[in-house]
Scaffold this motif. Structure first.
Motif, PDB file in Angstrom:
ATOM      1  N   LEU A  94      -6.285  38.739  43.566  1.00  0.00           N
ATOM      2  CA  LEU A  94      -5.965  37.481  42.892  1.00  0.00           C
ATOM      3  C   LEU A  94      -4.723  37.615  42.019  1.00  0.00           C
ATOM      4  CD1 LEU A  94      -6.964  34.559  42.328  1.00  0.00           C
ATOM      5  CD2 LEU A  94      -8.230  35.499  40.387  1.00  0.00           C
ATOM      6  N   PHE A  95      -4.552  38.764  41.392  1.00  0.00           N
ATOM      7  CA  PHE A  95      -3.369  38.999  40.561  1.00  0.00           C
ATOM      8  C   PHE A  95      -2.080  38.950  41.386  1.00  0.00           C
ATOM      9  CE2 PHE A  95      -4.889  41.448  36.541  1.00  0.00           C
ATOM     10  CZ  PHE A  95      -5.731  40.396  36.235  1.00  0.00           C
ATOM     11  N   ASN A  96      -2.188  39.249  42.687  1.00  0.00           N
ATOM     12  CA  ASN A  96      -0.982  39.454  43.496  1.00  0.00           C
ATOM     13  C   ASN A  96      -0.841  38.494  44.671  1.00  0.00           C
ATOM     14  OD1 ASN A  96       0.207  42.238  42.465  1.00  0.00           O
ATOM     15  ND2 ASN A  96      -2.020  42.477  42.530  1.00  0.00           N
ATOM     16  N   MET A  97      -1.764  37.546  44.814  1.00  0.00           N
ATOM     17  CA  MET A  97      -1.717  36.579  45.909  1.00  0.00           C
ATOM     18  C   MET A  97      -1.932  35.171  45.361  1.00  0.00           C
ATOM     19  SD  MET A  97      -4.054  38.462  48.836  1.00  0.00           S
ATOM     20  CE  MET A  97      -3.941  37.035  49.943  1.00  0.00           C
ATOM     21  N   PRO A  98      -1.498  34.148  46.092  1.00  0.00           N
ATOM     22  CA  PRO A  98      -1.800  32.779  45.674  1.00  0.00           C
ATOM     23  C   PRO A  98      -3.305  32.543  45.589  1.00  0.00           C
ATOM     24  CG  PRO A  98      -0.081  32.783  47.345  1.00  0.00           C
ATOM     25  CD  PRO A  98      -0.618  34.183  47.279  1.00  0.00           C
ATOM     26  N   LEU A  99      -3.717  31.754  44.618  1.00  0.00           N
ATOM     27  CA  LEU A  99      -5.134  31.476  44.392  1.00  0.00           C
ATOM     28  C   LEU A  99      -5.807  30.921  45.646  1.00  0.00           C
ATOM     29  CD1 LEU A  99      -7.608  31.095  42.522  1.00  0.00           C
ATOM     30  CD2 LEU A  99      -6.607  28.907  41.799  1.00  0.00           C
ATOM     31  N   ALA A 100      -5.158  29.968  46.315  1.00  0.00           N
ATOM     32  CA  ALA A 100      -5.766  29.329  47.487  1.00  0.00           C
ATOM     33  C   ALA A 100      -5.939  30.314  48.636  1.00  0.00           C
ATOM     34  CB  ALA A 100      -4.931  28.133  47.934  1.00  0.00           C
ATOM     35  N   LEU A 256      -5.525  23.595  41.861  1.00  0.00           N
ATOM     36  CA  LEU A 256      -5.176  24.400  40.686  1.00  0.00           C
ATOM     37  C   LEU A 256      -4.035  25.367  41.003  1.00  0.00           C
ATOM     38  CD1 LEU A 256      -8.781  25.113  39.345  1.00  0.00           C
ATOM     39  CD2 LEU A 256      -7.027  23.696  38.245  1.00  0.00           C
ATOM     40  N   GLY A 257      -4.024  25.915  42.207  1.00  0.00           N
ATOM     41  CA  GLY A 257      -2.929  26.819  42.581  1.00  0.00           C
ATOM     42  C   GLY A 257      -1.590  26.112  42.553  1.00  0.00           C
ATOM     43  N   TRP A 258      -1.587  24.859  43.014  1.00  0.00           N
ATOM     44  CA  TRP A 258      -0.345  24.083  42.999  1.00  0.00           C
ATOM     45  C   TRP A 258       0.005  23.619  41.588  1.00  0.00           C
ATOM     46  CZ3 TRP A 258       0.115  18.740  41.839  1.00  0.00           C
ATOM     47  CH2 TRP A 258       1.409  18.226  42.024  1.00  0.00           C
ATOM     48  N   ALA A 259      -0.974  23.109  40.831  1.00  0.00           N
ATOM     49  CA  ALA A 259      -0.707  22.528  39.510  1.00  0.00           C
ATOM     50  C   ALA A 259      -0.359  23.594  38.469  1.00  0.00           C
ATOM     51  CB  ALA A 259      -1.918  21.728  39.043  1.00  0.00           C
ATOM     52  N   VAL A 260      -1.013  24.749  38.536  1.00  0.00           N
ATOM     53  CA  VAL A 260      -0.834  25.769  37.494  1.00  0.00           C
ATOM     54  C   VAL A 260       0.235  26.790  37.876  1.00  0.00           C
ATOM     55  CG1 VAL A 260      -1.984  27.577  36.150  1.00  0.00           C
ATOM     56  CG2 VAL A 260      -3.233  25.476  36.752  1.00  0.00           C
ATOM     57  N   PHE A 261       0.238  27.213  39.146  1.00  0.00           N
ATOM     58  CA  PHE A 261       1.129  28.307  39.543  1.00  0.00           C
ATOM     59  C   PHE A 261       2.243  27.865  40.490  1.00  0.00           C
ATOM     60  CE2 PHE A 261      -3.204  30.049  38.934  1.00  0.00           C
ATOM     61  CZ  PHE A 261      -2.968  30.785  37.772  1.00  0.00           C
ATOM     62  N   GLY A 262       2.213  26.619  40.928  1.00  0.00           N
ATOM     63  CA  GLY A 262       3.244  26.134  41.836  1.00  0.00           C
ATOM     64  C   GLY A 262       3.151  26.707  43.232  1.00  0.00           C
ATOM     65  N   ASP A 263       1.958  27.184  43.626  1.00  0.00           N
ATOM     66  CA  ASP A 263       1.772  27.775  44.947  1.00  0.00           C
ATOM     67  C   ASP A 263       1.156  26.753  45.895  1.00  0.00           C
ATOM     68  OD1 ASP A 263       2.672  30.287  44.104  1.00  0.00           O
ATOM     69  OD2 ASP A 263       0.674  30.871  43.417  1.00  0.00           O
ATOM     70  N   TRP A 264       1.600  26.779  47.134  1.00  0.00           N
ATOM     71  CA  TRP A 264       0.982  25.971  48.180  1.00  0.00           C
ATOM     72  C   TRP A 264       0.985  26.795  49.461  1.00  0.00           C
ATOM     73  CZ3 TRP A 264      -2.005  21.897  47.797  1.00  0.00           C
ATOM     74  CH2 TRP A 264      -2.360  21.206  48.970  1.00  0.00           C
ATOM     75  N   PRO A 265      -0.157  26.946  50.123  1.00  0.00           N
ATOM     76  CA  PRO A 265      -0.235  27.821  51.303  1.00  0.00           C
ATOM     77  C   PRO A 265       0.655  27.343  52.445  1.00  0.00           C
ATOM     78  CG  PRO A 265      -2.422  27.254  50.476  1.00  0.00           C
ATOM     79  CD  PRO A 265      -1.452  26.375  49.757  1.00  0.00           C
ATOM     80  N   ALA A 266       1.061  28.295  53.257  1.00  0.00           N
ATOM     81  CA  ALA A 266       1.821  27.972  54.464  1.00  0.00           C
ATOM     82  C   ALA A 266       0.931  27.208  55.436  1.00  0.00           C
ATOM     83  CB  ALA A 266       2.327  29.260  55.106  1.00  0.00           C
ATOM     84  N   PRO A 267       1.536  26.421  56.350  1.00  0.00           N
ATOM     85  CA  PRO A 267       0.733  25.635  57.304  1.00  0.00           C
ATOM     86  C   PRO A 267      -0.245  26.478  58.113  1.00  0.00           C
ATOM     87  CG  PRO A 267       3.004  24.878  57.321  1.00  0.00           C
ATOM     88  CD  PRO A 267       2.980  26.097  56.448  1.00  0.00           C
ATOM     89  N   VAL A 268       0.167  27.679  58.512  1.00  0.00           N
ATOM     90  CA  VAL A 268      -0.736  28.518  59.307  1.00  0.00           C
ATOM     91  C   VAL A 268      -1.923  28.969  58.462  1.00  0.00           C
ATOM     92  CG1 VAL A 268       0.502  30.673  58.791  1.00  0.00           C
ATOM     93  CG2 VAL A 268      -0.839  30.470  60.911  1.00  0.00           C
ATOM     94  N   THR A 269      -1.705  29.187  57.167  1.00  0.00           N
ATOM     95  CA  THR A 269      -2.809  29.535  56.278  1.00  0.00           C
ATOM     96  C   THR A 269      -3.779  28.365  56.140  1.00  0.00           C
ATOM     97  OG1 THR A 269      -1.404  31.060  55.031  1.00  0.00           O
ATOM     98  CG2 THR A 269      -3.410  30.295  53.947  1.00  0.00           C
ATOM     99  N   MET A 270      -3.236  27.164  56.016  1.00  0.00           N
ATOM    100  CA  MET A 270      -4.079  25.975  55.926  1.00  0.00           C
ATOM    101  C   MET A 270      -4.887  25.801  57.207  1.00  0.00           C
ATOM    102  SD  MET A 270      -3.706  24.465  52.958  1.00  0.00           S
ATOM    103  CE  MET A 270      -4.113  22.742  53.220  1.00  0.00           C
ATOM    104  N   MET A 271      -4.256  26.083  58.339  1.00  0.00           N
ATOM    105  CA  MET A 271      -4.968  25.973  59.617  1.00  0.00           C
ATOM    106  C   MET A 271      -6.116  26.981  59.671  1.00  0.00           C
ATOM    107  SD  MET A 271      -3.508  26.505  63.493  1.00  0.00           S
ATOM    108  CE  MET A 271      -2.155  25.357  63.165  1.00  0.00           C
ATOM    109  N   GLY A 272      -5.840  28.216  59.238  1.00  0.00           N
ATOM    110  CA  GLY A 272      -6.884  29.232  59.227  1.00  0.00           C
ATOM    111  C   GLY A 272      -8.032  28.867  58.299  1.00  0.00           C
ATOM    112  N   ALA A 273      -7.687  28.324  57.126  1.00  0.00           N
ATOM    113  CA  ALA A 273      -8.718  27.909  56.172  1.00  0.00           C
ATOM    114  C   ALA A 273      -9.571  26.789  56.752  1.00  0.00           C
ATOM    115  CB  ALA A 273      -8.066  27.455  54.864  1.00  0.00           C
ATOM    116  N   ALA A 274      -8.939  25.847  57.440  1.00  0.00           N
ATOM    117  CA  ALA A 274      -9.686  24.739  58.054  1.00  0.00           C
ATOM    118  C   ALA A 274     -10.648  25.259  59.117  1.00  0.00           C
ATOM    119  CB  ALA A 274      -8.715  23.733  58.656  1.00  0.00           C
TER     120      ALA A 274
END
Length: 299
Positions: A94-100, A256-274
């Protein structure tokens, strides 16, 4: 479904979502401290307040006056080791990767637990649920993406954390009904606090400012809230109806990852999560369908 059952299920769904929100807020507070405090110091300080709050709740529920059967102590010991390992590897990731991203990998837990229970304890597992698990694990590969530029050592740490949490949950499933869950939770929280407290002696401590102290308090309160809501969930509504709402944790992590840390997963990550979430929901739906039909779960 009767009106009363619908109301109970609605309450249970809200409590499950509240539990996931609390745990994700804890992760957010902890990640926000990643550049300010060493991990061992952070977990020790959070553990002091969390253990006190959990101990108070266990006392109010009468769990501290009960005993753990002798045959369960080995399982409790393994569970403590698993919780410590999960905390270290998950929070390091968690310290080294996006929260999502980390949260998305953790969503594979129900799939891994079900598969492990089938392999280790010969629990029945039909081809439909097995297919859902295998598809879900392919989704995990899309999130981790081994062999690509986005793959790091900390992706492996997140997977190791899933392994430790799986070990923890399998131990929990094998505990006797006589073993009070809140007493086990209290012992686990205390063990994590002691372990990381001893480990923090080796590192140089960093002085706390007001902001860091508030984040630690926030993380402790959120962990306690997550435990509390989880307990309340078990007493309201049908578990098969309420459990899928655990995946709302990923929604919280994205926001929270986007609002607090400005992170948003790549499309392939979103696909994997789905894929992971869809597989998990199908597996839970299948379990509910079979249990209502009075068939073997593995059918």
């Amino acid at each position: 479904m009767t009106a009363a059952a619908f109301t109970d299920n609605f309450k249970g769904a809200l409590l499950m979502m509240a539990s996931m929100a609390a745990f994700t807020l804890n992760d957010t507070f902890v990640k926000a401290l990643s550049g300010e405090l060493p991990l061992f110091q952070l977990l020790f300080l959070r553990g002091i307040l969390t253990t006190a709050l959990v101990g108070l709740l266990a006392w109010r529920l009468g769990a501290l006056s009960r005993r753990i059967p002798r045959r369960d102590w080995q399982l409790v010991g393994l569970r403590l080791v698993a919780e410590i390992g999960a905390a270290y590897f998950f929070l390091t990731a968690l310290f080294n990767m996006p929260l999502a991203n980390v949260t998305a990998i953790l969503q594979s837990l129900p799939l891994v637990v079900t598969l492990s229970a089938a392999l280790l304890f010969s629990e029945p597992l039909g081809w439909r649920r097995l297919s859902a698990i295998l598809i879900g694990l392919c989704g995990v590969l899309l999130i981790v993406r081994p062999g690509t530029e986005g793959f790091t050592l900390y992706s492996v740490y997140a997977l190791i954390a899933v392994g430790f949490v799986t070990m923890r949950d399998l131990c929990t499933r094998r505990l006797s009904p006589e073993t009070p869950s809140m007493l086990v939770t209290f012992l686990t929280s205390g063990a994590v606090m002691v372990f990381f407290g001893l480990g923090s002696v080796v590192d140089s401590w960093v002085p706390l400012d007001g902001g860091a102290a508030l984040k630690i308090v926030g993380a402790s309160v959120m962990v306690f809230g997550g435990y509390l809501f989880s307990i309340m969930v078990m007493r309201v509504g049908e578990i098969s109806f309420v459990t899928p709402f655990r995946y709302t944790g990923l929604i919280w992590a994205l926001v929270l990852g986007w609002a607090v840390f400005g992170d948003w997963p790549a499309p392939v990550t979103m696909m994997g999560a789905a894929i992971v979430v869809g597989s998990g929901i199908f597996m839970l739906y299948r379990e509910r369908q079979l249990s209502r039909g009075g068939k073997t779960v593995g059918a």
